[in-house]
Design a protein around this motif. Structure first.
Motif, PDB file in Angstrom:
ATOM      1  N   THR A  39      93.409  44.827  28.379  1.00 49.25           N
ATOM      2  CA  THR A  39      92.086  44.627  28.968  1.00 49.25           C
ATOM      3  C   THR A  39      91.774  43.143  29.073  1.00 49.25           C
ATOM      4  N   LEU A  40      92.109  42.395  28.026  1.00 50.41           N
ATOM      5  CA  LEU A  40      91.902  40.945  28.077  1.00 50.41           C
ATOM      6  C   LEU A  40      92.679  40.336  29.236  1.00 50.41           C
ATOM      7  N   ALA A  41      93.936  40.729  29.403  1.00 49.01           N
ATOM      8  CA  ALA A  41      94.742  40.177  30.488  1.00 49.01           C
ATOM      9  C   ALA A  41      94.136  40.511  31.848  1.00 49.01           C
ATOM     10  N   GLU A  42      93.649  41.749  31.995  1.00 56.00           N
ATOM     11  CA  GLU A  42      93.058  42.168  33.280  1.00 56.00           C
ATOM     12  C   GLU A  42      91.776  41.395  33.570  1.00 56.00           C
ATOM     13  N   LEU A  43      90.890  41.294  32.580  1.00 53.76           N
ATOM     14  CA  LEU A  43      89.622  40.594  32.798  1.00 53.76           C
ATOM     15  C   LEU A  43      89.845  39.100  33.014  1.00 53.76           C
ATOM     16  N   ALA A  44      90.774  38.524  32.251  1.00 54.42           N
ATOM     17  CA  ALA A  44      91.054  37.099  32.426  1.00 54.42           C
ATOM     18  C   ALA A  44      91.584  36.818  33.825  1.00 54.42           C
ATOM     19  N   SER A  45      92.440  37.696  34.328  1.00 61.06           N
ATOM     20  CA  SER A  45      92.956  37.529  35.687  1.00 61.06           C
ATOM     21  C   SER A  45      91.830  37.653  36.707  1.00 61.06           C
ATOM     22  N   ARG A  46      90.947  38.605  36.503  1.00 63.16           N
ATOM     23  CA  ARG A  46      89.833  38.817  37.425  1.00 63.16           C
ATOM     24  C   ARG A  46      88.951  37.580  37.533  1.00 63.16           C
ATOM     25  N   TYR A  47      88.724  36.930  36.370  1.00 66.62           N
ATOM     26  CA  TYR A  47      87.790  35.806  36.352  1.00 66.62           C
ATOM     27  C   TYR A  47      88.477  34.443  36.367  1.00 66.62           C
ATOM     28  N   GLY A  48      89.789  34.442  36.558  1.00 71.89           N
ATOM     29  CA  GLY A  48      90.510  33.180  36.649  1.00 71.89           C
ATOM     30  C   GLY A  48      90.554  32.410  35.339  1.00 71.89           C
ATOM     31  N   LEU A  49      90.681  33.134  34.234  1.00 69.83           N
ATOM     32  CA  LEU A  49      90.705  32.510  32.913  1.00 69.83           C
ATOM     33  C   LEU A  49      92.122  32.515  32.354  1.00 69.83           C
ATOM     34  N   THR A  50      92.364  31.638  31.428  1.00 72.16           N
ATOM     35  CA  THR A  50      93.660  31.588  30.740  1.00 72.16           C
ATOM     36  C   THR A  50      93.614  32.467  29.501  1.00 72.16           C
ATOM     37  N   VAL A  51      94.562  33.390  29.397  1.00 73.25           N
ATOM     38  CA  VAL A  51      94.635  34.262  28.223  1.00 73.25           C
ATOM     39  C   VAL A  51      95.154  33.444  27.039  1.00 73.25           C
ATOM     40  N   PRO A  52      94.446  33.451  25.931  1.00 71.42           N
ATOM     41  CA  PRO A  52      94.912  32.673  24.782  1.00 71.42           C
ATOM     42  C   PRO A  52      96.217  33.229  24.241  1.00 71.42           C
ATOM     43  N   ARG A 109      86.477  35.983  24.255  1.00 72.64           N
ATOM     44  CA  ARG A 109      85.093  36.408  24.465  1.00 72.64           C
ATOM     45  C   ARG A 109      84.591  36.003  25.852  1.00 72.64           C
ATOM     46  N   ALA A 110      85.098  34.895  26.366  1.00 73.19           N
ATOM     47  CA  ALA A 110      84.670  34.427  27.685  1.00 73.19           C
ATOM     48  C   ALA A 110      85.059  35.380  28.800  1.00 73.19           C
ATOM     49  N   ALA A 111      85.963  36.324  28.517  1.00 73.24           N
ATOM     50  CA  ALA A 111      86.380  37.290  29.533  1.00 73.24           C
ATOM     51  C   ALA A 111      85.411  38.461  29.657  1.00 73.24           C
ATOM     52  N   ILE A 112      84.442  38.549  28.751  1.00 71.65           N
ATOM     53  CA  ILE A 112      83.425  39.603  28.819  1.00 71.65           C
ATOM     54  C   ILE A 112      82.226  39.018  29.541  1.00 71.65           C
ATOM     55  N   ARG A 113      82.089  39.339  30.823  1.00 71.78           N
ATOM     56  CA  ARG A 113      81.138  38.626  31.673  1.00 71.78           C
ATOM     57  C   ARG A 113      80.053  39.503  32.284  1.00 71.78           C
ATOM     58  N   THR A 114      80.171  40.809  32.125  1.00 71.48           N
ATOM     59  CA  THR A 114      79.163  41.706  32.675  1.00 71.48           C
ATOM     60  C   THR A 114      78.867  42.808  31.659  1.00 71.48           C
ATOM     61  N   PRO A 115      77.725  43.475  31.800  1.00 70.49           N
ATOM     62  CA  PRO A 115      77.466  44.619  30.916  1.00 70.49           C
ATOM     63  C   PRO A 115      78.560  45.669  30.983  1.00 70.49           C
ATOM     64  N   GLU A 116      79.130  45.887  32.167  1.00 68.08           N
ATOM     65  CA  GLU A 116      80.185  46.890  32.270  1.00 68.08           C
ATOM     66  C   GLU A 116      81.446  46.445  31.532  1.00 68.08           C
ATOM     67  N   ASP A 117      81.760  45.143  31.557  1.00 68.82           N
ATOM     68  CA  ASP A 117      82.885  44.646  30.759  1.00 68.82           C
ATOM     69  C   ASP A 117      82.668  44.981  29.286  1.00 68.82           C
ATOM     70  N   LEU A 118      81.460  44.727  28.812  1.00 69.79           N
ATOM     71  CA  LEU A 118      81.163  44.973  27.401  1.00 69.79           C
ATOM     72  C   LEU A 118      81.230  46.458  27.084  1.00 69.79           C
ATOM     73  N   ARG A 119      80.656  47.277  27.956  1.00 68.67           N
ATOM     74  CA  ARG A 119      80.724  48.720  27.717  1.00 68.67           C
ATOM     75  C   ARG A 119      82.174  49.199  27.689  1.00 68.67           C
ATOM     76  N   ARG A 120      82.994  48.647  28.573  1.00 69.72           N
ATOM     77  CA  ARG A 120      84.403  49.050  28.599  1.00 69.72           C
ATOM     78  C   ARG A 120      85.094  48.714  27.288  1.00 69.72           C
ATOM     79  N   VAL A 121      84.869  47.520  26.772  1.00 65.42           N
ATOM     80  CA  VAL A 121      85.506  47.116  25.512  1.00 65.42           C
ATOM     81  C   VAL A 121      85.075  48.046  24.376  1.00 65.42           C
ATOM     82  N   VAL A 122      83.797  48.375  24.329  1.00 63.11           N
ATOM     83  CA  VAL A 122      83.302  49.270  23.282  1.00 63.11           C
ATOM     84  C   VAL A 122      83.911  50.658  23.433  1.00 63.11           C
ATOM     85  N   ARG A 123      83.898  51.199  24.643  1.00 60.08           N
ATOM     86  CA  ARG A 123      84.451  52.541  24.849  1.00 60.08           C
ATOM     87  C   ARG A 123      85.922  52.593  24.461  1.00 60.08           C
TER      88      ARG A 123
END
Length: 319
Positions: A23-36, A57-71
């Motif tokens: 999930t981190l890799a997917e979100l980081a790619s979506r937002y143009g971030l570097t995966v640590p 943490r910077a890869a969690i950028r929307t409420p849906e991102d946060l809900r996805r991580v929790v689920r």
């Protein structure tokens, strides 16, 4: 003996640290971030952990991102044998992108609705007592199960957080304590904050006076073995879990930040078995402690305690 089949609770899990690597890799790619990169073998200073955590943490950028991580964290916990999970969320760093503290808490609670999961709203030892008080009030207002203090405890003074803990006194008060600072820090968390559980409490584990205090106040400790060697805090063999149990202290093994440290709750039980020599009965005792120290509903507690006893009996008979 399949420890994944042992019913248990995970009482120490941080939101970002619960994220799946995929999930981190997917979100980081979506937002143009570097995966640590993964944390290499240590020991490392706290900052090596914190920088990786912050980048994730910077890869969690929307409420849906946060809900996805929790689920996803709840699904993963179930697969790990956890019948109840408590997730710590400090809204502070998520709030600017998600629309404020309330929006963060609402998204987390929305993802938890109907699931065997409770929310712990956490402030940081690095923030002010006034900031913590605001978050404690938020935790009470939204029906969180607990209020915590996370991050490096060397960055704050226990006395500054008394008002926040008093505000949250009807919830579970669950600060991190005694990770780096001495046993005195754990005692202050109990005596000044009224802590119900302590995250880590490493420096108190061999201090008789502090252990007596924990036992007399029925304060549980959340121990996350895989987190300690990378940060130079303790080696597996330094954790006297059997002695804590002998002293009448409830121990709950927990995963902390599996994204960073690469270990789920069952892995922590495996470490306790392989490196601390804990047998079936001791591991079952720890599982019971994780349930009785939790905010799980009473019917779930009763059912799970019976299931733990059944697991223990079957495991002993199979040896």
């Amino acid at each position: 003996m399949d420890l994944r089949m042992l019913p248990k609770a995970n009482l120490h899990l941080h939101l970002t640290g619960a994220m799946r690597p995929s999930t981190l890799a997917e979100l980081a790619s979506r937002y143009g971030l570097t995966v640590p990169p993964p944390l290499p073998p240590g020991p490392h200073p706290w900052e090596a952990f914190q920088s990786r955590y912050d980048a994730a943490r910077a890869a969690i950028r929307t409420p849906e991102d946060l809900r996805r991580v929790v689920r996803e964290a709840i699904v993963d916990a179930r697969g790990d044998g956890c019948v109840w999970t408590e997730i710590q969320v400090d809204p502070t760093s998520y709030a600017p992108l998600l629309g404020g503290f309330e929006a963060v808490v609402e998204a987390a609670l929305d993802a938890m609705r109907g699931e065997p999961c409770g929310l712990i709203v956490a402030s940081s030892w690095a923030r002010s007592g006034r900031h913590a008080l605001e978050l404690a009030e938020l935790a009470v207002r939204f029906g969180a199960v607990g209020f915590g203090l996370s991050n490096d405890e060397r960055r704050g003074q226990v006395a500054d957080f008394v008002a926040a803990a008093e505000t949250a006194k009807d919830l579970l008060v669950v600060p991190h304590g005694g990770f780096y600072l001495g046993a005195w820090h754990v005692r202050e968390c109990v005596e000044l904050l009224g802590a119900n559980r302590l995250g880590h409490a490493l420096t108190a584990m061999r201090d008789p006076a502090t252990l007596e205090l924990l036992a007399s106040r029925n304060v549980a400790v959340e121990v996350c073995p895989a987190s300690y060697p990378p940060l130079g805090a303790a080696e597996y063999e330094d954790l006297p879990l059997g002695e804590l149990l002998d002293a009448g202290i409830r121990v709950a093994l927990a995963s902390d930040d599996p994204l960073v440290f690469g270990a789920d709750v069952t892995d922590q039980y495996e470490i306790a078995r392989a490196h601390m020599g804990l047998d079936v009965r001791r591991l079952a005792e720890i599982a019971r402690g994780s349930i009785t120290a939790s905010a799980a509903p009473e019917d779930l507690r009763t059912r799970t305690l019976a299931e733990i006893s059944a697991w223990e009996t079957a495991a002993v008979q199979s040896r």
